[in-house]
Write an enzyme that holds these catalytic residues in place. Structure first.
Site, PDB file in Angstrom:
ATOM      1  N   LYS A   1       0.687  -1.160   0.027  1.00 18.01           N
ATOM      2  CA  LYS A   1       0.003   0.110   0.163  1.00 18.01           C
ATOM      3  C   LYS A   1       0.893   1.224   0.025  1.00 18.01           C
ATOM      4  O   LYS A   1       0.718   2.139  -0.682  1.00 18.01           O
ATOM      5  CB  LYS A   1      -0.818   0.035   1.335  1.00 18.01           C
ATOM      6  CG  LYS A   1      -1.911  -1.101   1.319  1.00 18.01           C
ATOM      7  CD  LYS A   1      -2.877  -1.034   2.656  1.00 18.01           C
ATOM      8  CE  LYS A   1      -2.129  -1.399   3.962  1.00 18.01           C
ATOM      9  NZ  LYS A   1      -1.534  -2.626   3.928  1.00 18.01           N
TER      10      LYS A   1
ATOM     11  N   SER B   1     -19.990 -16.106   9.620  1.00 20.32           N
ATOM     12  CA  SER B   1     -19.675 -17.100   8.613  1.00 20.32           C
ATOM     13  C   SER B   1     -19.340 -18.405   8.758  1.00 20.32           C
ATOM     14  O   SER B   1     -19.107 -19.183   7.770  1.00 20.32           O
ATOM     15  CB  SER B   1     -18.598 -16.187   7.986  1.00 20.32           C
ATOM     16  OG  SER B   1     -17.380 -16.445   8.340  1.00 20.32           O
TER      17      SER B   1
ATOM     18  N   LYS C   1     -10.479 -15.020   1.663  1.00 21.80           N
ATOM     19  CA  LYS C   1     -10.820 -16.585   1.947  1.00 21.80           C
ATOM     20  C   LYS C   1     -10.466 -17.386   0.919  1.00 21.80           C
ATOM     21  O   LYS C   1      -9.889 -18.476   1.196  1.00 21.80           O
ATOM     22  CB  LYS C   1     -12.446 -16.559   2.615  1.00 21.80           C
ATOM     23  CG  LYS C   1     -12.559 -15.841   3.714  1.00 21.80           C
ATOM     24  CD  LYS C   1     -14.481 -16.091   4.058  1.00 21.80           C
ATOM     25  CE  LYS C   1     -14.677 -15.416   5.429  1.00 21.80           C
ATOM     26  NZ  LYS C   1     -16.058 -15.333   5.598  1.00 21.80           N
TER      27      LYS C   1
END
Length: 833
Positions: free
Chosen positions: A348, A715, A758
Site C-alpha cells: 500500500k 460465517s 478467504k
C-alpha cells in the site's frame, strides 16, 4: 457607637476619615454635643450600608474627636485620636444611631529582660521594615516608636504595617500588651520577607529593562550610522515585505502578513513577542502558495512506471490511469482522495510512492498511527509557548509544492482522548468541497489543499469513522496468490536482497521448486513482507559461506588478488587525473570501479534440499495432507485483519442431558450461529436419520482451535452445522473441501464478506474445492482468473445442499411417522418460525 469600613482605628493613633451615612452623621453629632467621645468599630462587610450589630466586630476603639469639618456635599470630615480599646457589652439603637455599652481592660506590665528584649526586637525589625518600604518616612516613623509603653509601641507599629483589615482587627483584639507585641514581631518578620522578595524582583526586572533599552538604543544608533554612510537602506523588514508580495498568498493571508510585519517593526528586536511574530511570518512564507510541480500526464509512461514497480494490482492501476486521463481532459480538476485497504505487506505505502513517480509529483508521507491529539492535524494556536502548525501544513512545507501526493499512512490506527479527535479534524482535510479553505490553528488563514492527491492506507475499515470513510474512495488490496508472490520475488525481492547482501548474479540462483517451497513452507501471509525476510535470510547465509571460503585462499592467491587491486587503483586514478582541473583534489579509486575477485564457491542453487539445510524444516505443513476425511471435523474459512485463514471446526458427541458446550474463545455472534445450527438439526432430525429426541440423551462439545485466539462472526454457521451433523451421523467430512456461509434456523445459507481473502487463504493452503453461498457468486469478478480456474466452486442456497457435497455419503433418513410427514416434506422456504 459608629461602624466604620475599610479601616481599623488603633489607640494613640490620629486618623482622618469622611463620614457620610445618616446614622454615622447622627452618632458623630451626638458625640460632639456631649464629651466628644465615640466608640469606633469596624464592620465585617464593607459593602453593607446599614449594618446590624451582629455585622460589626465586637472589639473597637474609644476615640476622641479632635476636629470635624462639614463639607459642601453634606459629608463630614473628621479627625479622631484613639484613646483605648474596648469590647461591646450591649448595643441599643437610638434615634437612627447606635449607642453601645463597652468594657475597657486595664493591663499590668511587669518589666523584665524578656519584655526589654522583645521591645528591642520589634524596634529593630520595624526600622528594617521602614527602610525597605517606599511608603513610610524613615525619620517620622523612628520618632513615633520611641516610646516606653510596650502596648503603645505595638499599636503604633501595627497601625503602620501594610496588613489586611482582618489582620489588623486580630491585632486590635489582643488586649495583653506583651502578647500583642509578640504578634507584631511575627507579622514584621513576614512583611520584611515579602518586601525583600519584591525588591529583588524589581531589581532584576529593572536590570533587564535597562539591558533591553541599551540594546534598542545601540541598534537604533547603528541604523542611523549606516544610513549616514549610505549603507543599510535595505532593511530586514524590506526583504520580508518583498517576500510576502512575491509569495503568491491569498488576499486574506497577504493582509495578515503585512499587519504582522507592521507589528514586528514596532516591537523591540529582543522582546519575546517579536520572536513569535517572526516565526509566524517565516511559516507563512515557507508554505507553498503558488509553486506547483509540472505534472506528467502521459498514460503510457505512468503505466510503465506502475508495472515496473508493482506486479498485479490491476484494479488500482486502472483507477490511477483514470485519474490521469481526467486531468488531461479537465482544466482544473479537484484533488482525488483514495484509501487503500488491505493486510500488511501487500504494497500500500510503496504504491503511493509509485503514484508520485508516475505523475511526476513530490511525495510526502504522514504516519497517523497512535495520533490522538487534534492539534497534530490542525496545529496549536499562537498563544501557546512553542506553538507550531499541524502536521498537514508541516508536510506541505516539506513537499515545497501545492500539488504533492500526500500519503496518510495507517489512518485506521488513530485514537482519541480528552485532547480531541484527530479523525474529526481530518474530515475537513479529506473533503474536496471544504479543503480548498483548510484553516490551521497556527496560521489562522485559509490554505488551499484542493490540488493535493491524498492517499490513505488502512488494514481494516471498521475502526475508521463512517463520515471519514464517506469522503474517501476505498480500493481493496486483498493479497497475492502464490504465482503472484513467485513473480514478485523473481522481479523485485531477490534482486533487492542480492544487492543488500553483496552477492553477485552468479553466486546464488533460486530454482522454481525452491522458490515455491519457500513460499508454501516458510511463509503463510497475504503480503510479501515475510517472504522478503526469508529471501534475505537465505542470501545472508550464502554471503557468509562466500566470505568463509574466500578466507581459505592460499597466500599466493591473496598476493595475486592484491596486485590486481593495486593495478586497478592506479589505472582508475590515472584516468581521473587526465580529466581533472589543476585546482581539483587528488582522486581516490572507489571500490565500485575495482575488479570483483570471484570466490571459489560455485553458484548456489536454492532448491528443496538447500532450503532444508539453510532454514531448517518447513514451518508450515500441507493442510490437505493433515486433514483427511474425519468424523466431526470440518475445514472452514475466516477473515482476519492480516488476510484470510482456515479454521477447523471440531464436534464431539458423548452421553449426557442435551448440553451444548462451545469452546475456542468464541464471540457472541459465533455462539448464536452454533445455536441456530443446533435448532436446524433438531428440526430436521428425521431427514438426518436421527431420533426426534436425540438431543436429550447426548452432550455436544464444539471446539474451534486455536483456543487462545478470539473468534467471532456468522460465517462459520454451515461449518458448525456440518461438523455436528457428521458427529451425530458418524459420516466423515471431506478433508479436501472448505466452506463458509451463515446459517438460519430454517437451513438457508446467507452471504458472507471477505470472499476474496478467504479464497486466497484456501488456495494458499492447498484446498481446491469450496462451498460458498449462492448470493456470493456476484463477487467472483474480484477473484484472479488463476484462482478461479484452479478451484471448484459449489454455490449453495440451503444446508441440505451443503451436506450432500461435504459428507462422504448421503444421510439415510428415518421412516417418517404420519405426524411428521407434513412438517418434514414441506419445502424449506415455506417453513414458518
Amino acid at each position: 457607637m459608629m461602624p466604620i469600613r475599610d479601616v481599623v482605628i488603633f489607640p494613640h493613633m490620629m486618623t482622618p476619615f469622611v463620614v457620610g451615612r445618616d446614622s454615622s452623621v447622627r452618632a458623630l453629632e451626638e458625640a460632639l454635643s456631649a464629651d466628644k467621645k465615640i466608640f469606633l468599630a469596624t464592620q465585617h462587610d464593607a459593602s453593607v450600608d446599614d449594618p446590624r450589630p451582629d455585622e460589626i466586630y465586637s472589639v473597637g476603639t474609644i476615640a476622641n474627636i479632635v476636629q470635624s469639618l462639614k463639607l459642601s456635599d453634606g459629608n463630614i470630615k473628621v479627625l479622631v485620636e484613639g484613646a483605648e480599646r474596648a469590647k461591646v457589652v450591649s448595643v441599643a439603637s437610638e434615634e437612627g444611631f447606635f449607642r453601645a455599652t463597652v468594657r475597657t481592660f486595664a493591663s499590668k506590665i511587669e518589666a523584665g529582660s524578656h519584655l526589654e528584649s522583645l521591645t528591642n526586637r520589634v524596634t529593630t525589625l520595624f526600622e528594617q521594615y521602614v527602610k525597605l518600604s517606599q511608603n513610610l518616612n524613615y525619620e517620622t516613623m523612628i520618632a513615633a516608636i520611641k516610646v516606653d509603653d510596650p502596648g503603645k509601641l505595638a499599636d503604633t507599629v501595627g497601625a503602620n504595617l501594610q496588613l489586611t483589615i482582618e489582620e489588623k482587627q486580630e491585632l486590635l483584639e489582643i488586649f495583653d500588651p506583651v502578647d500583642r507585641l509578640t504578634r507584631v514581631a511575627e507579622m514584621l518578620d513576614i512583611e520584611i520577607e515579602k518586601l525583600s522578595v519584591d525588591r529583588s524582583i524589581q531589581g532584576r526586572v529593572k536590570r533587564q529593562m535597562e539591558r533591553a533599552q541599551k540594546e534598542y538604543y545601540l541598534n537604533e544608533k547603528i541604523k542611523a550610522i549606516q544610513k549616514e554612510l549610505g549603507r543599510g537602506e535595505k532593511s530586514e523588514y524590506d526583504d520580508l515585505k518583498k517576500k510576502i508580495d512575491a509569495a503568491g498568498m491569498s488576499k486574506d493571508a497577504t493582509e495578515k502578513a503585512h499587519a504582522e510585519l507592521k507589528r514586528l517593526e514596532q516591537m523591540p528586536p529582543m522582546s519575546a513577542e517579536s520572536t513569535v511574530s517572526r516565526n509566524y511570518l517565516d511559516w507563512l512564507l515557507a508554505v507553498p502558495w503558488k509553486k506547483k510541480t509540472h505534472e506528467i500526464r502521459d498514460l503510457k509512461f505512468a503505466h510503465s512506471v506502475l508495472d515496473s514497480d508493482h506486479y498485479g494490482l490491476e484494479k488500482i492501476k486502472e483507477r490511477i490511469l483514470e485519474f490521469l486521463a481526467v486531468r488531461r481532459l479537465v482544466k482544473n480538476p479537484k484533488g482525488s482522495i483514495l484509501c487503500f485497504v488491505g493486510p500488511p505487506g501487500v504494497g500500500k505505502t510503496s504504491l503511493g510512492m509509485s503514484v508520485a513517480k508516475a505523475t511526476g509529483r513530490k511525495f510526502v508521507r504522514l504516519s497517523l498511527g497512535g495520533v490522538r491529539d487534534e492539534a497534530e492535524v490542525r496545529g496549536h494556536r499562537r498563544t501557546y509557548i512553542g506553538a507550531l502548525p499541524g502536521q498537514i501544513i508541516q508536510s506541505m512545507k516539506k513537499a515545497g509544492t501545492k500539488n504533492p501526493v500526500f500519503m496518510l499512512d495507517e489512518i485506521d490506527k488513530m485514537s482519541t482522548d480528552f485532547r480531541g479527535d484527530p479523525s474529526a479534524a481530518l474530515l475537513e482535510v479529506l473533503d474536496p468541497a471544504q479543503n480548498f479553505m483548510f484553516q490551521d490553528h497556527y496560521l489562522d488563514v485559509e490554505y488551499d489543499l484542493s490540488e493535493v492527491f491524498f492517499i490513505a492506507t488502512a488494514n481494516v475499515l471498521h475502526t475508521i469513522p463512517s463520515p471519514l470513510q464517506d469522503r474517501m474512495e476505498v480500493i481493496r488490496l486483498s493479497g497475492y496468490t502464490e504465482l503472484e508472490k513467485a513473480e514478485i520475488a523473481k522481479t523485485f525481492l531477490i534482486p533487492k536482497q542480492k544487492t543488500a547482501t553483496g552477492l553477485g548474479e552468479k553466486q546464488i540462483e533460486f530454482t522454481p521448486e525452491g522458490l515455491g517451497a519457500l513460499i508454501q513452507g516458510y511463509t503463510r501471509e497475504s503480503g510479501v513482507r515475510n517472504l522478503e525476510r526469508e529471501i534475505g535470510n537465505v542470501c545472508r547465509k550464502i554471503a557468509r559461506k562466500v566470505v568463509e571460503i574466500s578466507a581459505t585462499e592460499t597466500p599466493e592467491e591473496i598476493a595475486k588478488a592484491g596486485e590486481l587491486i593495486e593495478e586497478a587503483s592506479v589505472a582508475v586514478a590515472t584516468k581521473k587525473k587526465k580529466g581533472k582541473k589543476k585546482e581539483d583534489k587528488p582522486v581516490e579509486a572507489s571500490t565500485a570501479e575495482l575488479p570483483v575477485i570471484e570466490s571459489k564457491l560455485p553458484a548456489v542453487s536454492v532448491n528443496l534440499q538447500t532450503l532444508n539445510e539453510l532454514l531448517g524444516p518447513p514451518r508450515f505443513r500441507d493442510t490437505v495432507a493433515d486433514h483427511k476425511n474425519e468424523v466431526g471435523a470440518t475445514v472452514g474459512l475466516a477473515w482476519t485483519e492480516v488476510g484470510g485463514s482456515i479454521l477447523t471446526t471440531e464436534a464431539a458427541i458423548m452421553e449426557g442431558r442435551g448440553k451444548l458446550t462451545l469452546t475456542g474463545k468464541l464471540g457472541d455472534v459465533m455462539q448464536e450461529s452454533a445455536q441456530a445450527a443446533m435448532s436446524y438439526l433438531r428440526s430436521r432430525s428425521h431427514s438426518l436419520g436421527l431420533p426426534r429426541d436425540f438431543y436429550r440423551h447426548l452432550d455436544i462439545h464444539l471446539h474451534v482451535p486455536e483456543g487462545a485466539i478470539p473468534k467471532d462472526g456468522p460465517s462459520a454457521g454451515i461449518t458448525i452445522a456440518t461438523s455436528i451433523t457428521s458427529a451425530l451421523t458418524n459420516i466423515p467430512v471431506r478433508g479436501d473441501l472448505a466452506m463458509t456461509g451463515e446459517i438460519t434456523v430454517r437451513g438457508k445459507v446467507l452471504p458472507i464478506g471477505g470472499l476474496k481473502e478467504k479464497m486466497l487463504a484456501a488456495h494458499r493452503n492447498g484446498i481446491h474445492e469450496l462451498v460458498l453461498p449462492r448470493e456470493n457468486e456476484k463477487d467472483l469478478y474480484d477473484i484472479p482468473e488463476v484462482i478461479k480456474k484452479d478451484m471448484k466452486l459449489n454455490f449453495v442456497e440451503s444446508m441440505d445442499e451443503v451436506l450432500k457435497i461435504a459428507l462422504e455419503r448421503e444421510v439415510t433418513p428415518l421412516p417418517l411417522s404420519p405426524s411428521a410427514v407434513q412438517s418434514e416434506t414441506r419445502p424449506v422456504d415455506d417453513m414458518t418460525h
